[in-house]
Design a protein around this motif. Structure first.
Motif, PDB file in Angstrom:
ATOM      1  N   ASN A  30      -1.293 -54.953  94.019  1.00 46.76           N
ATOM      2  CA  ASN A  30      -1.570 -54.746  92.607  1.00 46.76           C
ATOM      3  C   ASN A  30      -2.917 -54.063  92.418  1.00 46.76           C
ATOM      4  O   ASN A  30      -3.832 -54.210  93.244  1.00 46.76           O
ATOM      5  CB  ASN A  30      -1.557 -56.078  91.851  1.00 46.76           C
ATOM      6  CG  ASN A  30      -0.155 -56.631  91.711  1.00 46.76           C
ATOM      7  OD1 ASN A  30       0.765 -55.924  91.329  1.00 46.76           O
ATOM      8  ND2 ASN A  30       0.019 -57.907  92.041  1.00 46.76           N
ATOM      9  N   ALA A  31      -3.048 -53.322  91.334  1.00 50.45           N
ATOM     10  CA  ALA A  31      -4.300 -52.626  91.049  1.00 50.45           C
ATOM     11  C   ALA A  31      -5.456 -53.616  90.965  1.00 50.45           C
ATOM     12  O   ALA A  31      -5.396 -54.581  90.203  1.00 50.45           O
ATOM     13  CB  ALA A  31      -4.172 -51.849  89.742  1.00 50.45           C
ATOM     14  N   GLY A  32      -6.488 -53.386  91.755  1.00 55.63           N
ATOM     15  CA  GLY A  32      -7.632 -54.279  91.777  1.00 55.63           C
ATOM     16  C   GLY A  32      -7.394 -55.567  92.532  1.00 55.63           C
ATOM     17  O   GLY A  32      -8.244 -56.468  92.507  1.00 55.63           O
ATOM     18  N   GLY A  33      -6.247 -55.684  93.212  1.00 56.41           N
ATOM     19  CA  GLY A  33      -5.919 -56.894  93.954  1.00 56.41           C
ATOM     20  C   GLY A  33      -6.565 -56.937  95.327  1.00 56.41           C
ATOM     21  O   GLY A  33      -7.424 -56.120  95.684  1.00 56.41           O
ATOM     22  N   GLY A  34      -6.117 -57.894  96.127  1.00 58.86           N
ATOM     23  CA  GLY A  34      -6.745 -58.142  97.419  1.00 58.86           C
ATOM     24  C   GLY A  34      -6.810 -56.927  98.323  1.00 58.86           C
ATOM     25  O   GLY A  34      -7.866 -56.605  98.885  1.00 58.86           O
TER      26      GLY A  34
END
Length: 345
Positions: free
Chosen positions: A112-116
């Motif tokens: 996901n965008a900005g995820g891990g």
């Protein structure tokens, strides 16, 4: 009874199905690439710098196929995940595994965008920029785990450990990785015969950088003693569908041991304990007050990564609702959730 499936390895590149090479996962890397382009324009997409001869063949492939760029990001994620296991996994040398607790494996699958995975790859691209490395060298150097490696003259295992620690710091600052705040539930632990066990567990929790707190209002986890005869054998599997594949989670094993299978390979009587997340594979991290048994801590110490709370729920306990994910150093349980959980103890 749920299906009994063969347990496999924690090493990403030795699994029967390597998620990082699956086309559906590579396609998800487009979201990661777009986030990097927006968040870190100076890092991604990289410019075709002059003088970086090792990258010439890589650039040629990128120009021929857009998938090649996404595959590069997927391979880089796998290399970093593998290096974490080599330095800090259960079978890693004691002199390295005690320096850091492995991040949850789901962070490496979170596209996901900005995820891990976005944060992890951004850390790697920052390293490349500082070191003025070619793209192919970044892949090679982050995989160095032994001083005998010929490339260790350029980039040593000790520097790789420092890099892994910087990733943990970046994940914490992004509020993706947090430390548990643990309370040992009274009066269950006040029995004299449990004092030694409690002190041992407290030491293990602190070694893994958890907070041990005196009040339930500050806790994210309430730990209770194990109950005789309540210990499962750890061979059952829980499964979760993501796109056209299924993730199999082995109870009381860390997420790094999870396996990916085609849907038709999963026995029909397997337990579907986890909720489907569609094709994104996005990570969720429920916060609030968990009521777990003591083995949640002892197994964490054994595998050197925080175990899945659902596998260690105390009798009668359920997973908490989903308040905000706690940041390192902050207790984020809502007062209502804490009061309800405390009343249930």
């Amino acid at each position: 009874m749920s299906a009994r499936l063969k347990k496999r390895t924690a090493k990403p590149d030795e699994k029967e199905i390597n998620i990082y090479t699956q086309m559906w996962f590579v396609e998800q890397m487009e979201k990661v690439s777009l986030w990097l382009e927006t968040d870190s324009k100076d890092l991604w997409p990289p410019q075709q710098e002059s003088g970086l001869e090792p990258d010439r063949a890589l650039w040629a492939r990128w120009e021929q196929s857009p998938d090649e760029r996404r595959q590069y990001l997927a391979r880089l994620g796998m290399a970093i995940h593998q290096t974490f296991d080599m330095f800090f996994g259960k079978e890693a040398p004691s002199e390295t595994r005690t320096q850091l607790t492995k991040p949850p494996a789901r962070l490496f699958w979170d596209t996901n965008a900005g995820g891990g995975l976005c944060i992890i790859l951004r850390s790697a691209l920052r390293l490349r920029k500082r070191q003025l490395w070619a793209l192919v060298d970044l892949l090679r150097y982050v995989s160095i785990t032994k001083a005998s490696n010929p490339d260790a003259q350029v980039w040593s295992p000790e520097k790789n450990i420092e890099f892994m620690m910087s990733i943990e710091k970046d994940l914490s600052e992004a509020r993706i990785l947090s430390r548990p705040a643990i309370m040992f539930s009274p009066p269950e632990w006040d029995k004299p015969e449990l004092l030694f066990v409690k002190m041992k567990l407290m030491g293990a929790a602190k070694r893994h950088r958890a907070y041990v707190v005196p009040r339930v209002e500050r806790a994210t986890h309430l730990v209770l003693p194990e109950q005789p005869g309540k210990d499962p054998d750890g061979t059952d599997a829980a499964v979760e569908q993501r796109g056209d594949m299924v993730r199999v989670h082995w109870k009381r094993l860390p997420e790094s041991h999870d396996d990916w299978m085609m849907r038709d390979a999963v026995p029909s009587d397997a337990e579907w304990r986890l909720r489907s997340k569609g094709g994104d594979g996005g990570a969720t991290s429920p916060s609030g007050l968990w009521r777990v048994t003591a083995r949640w801590i002892s197994d964490t110490a054994e595998f050197n990564e925080w175990m899945v709370e659902d596998d260690y729920l105390a009798p009668g306990a359920t997973a908490p609702a989903v308040p905000p994910t706690p940041h390192v150093g902050h207790a984020s349980s809502s007062s209502a959730a804490v009061a309800a959980a405390a009343a249930a103890v």
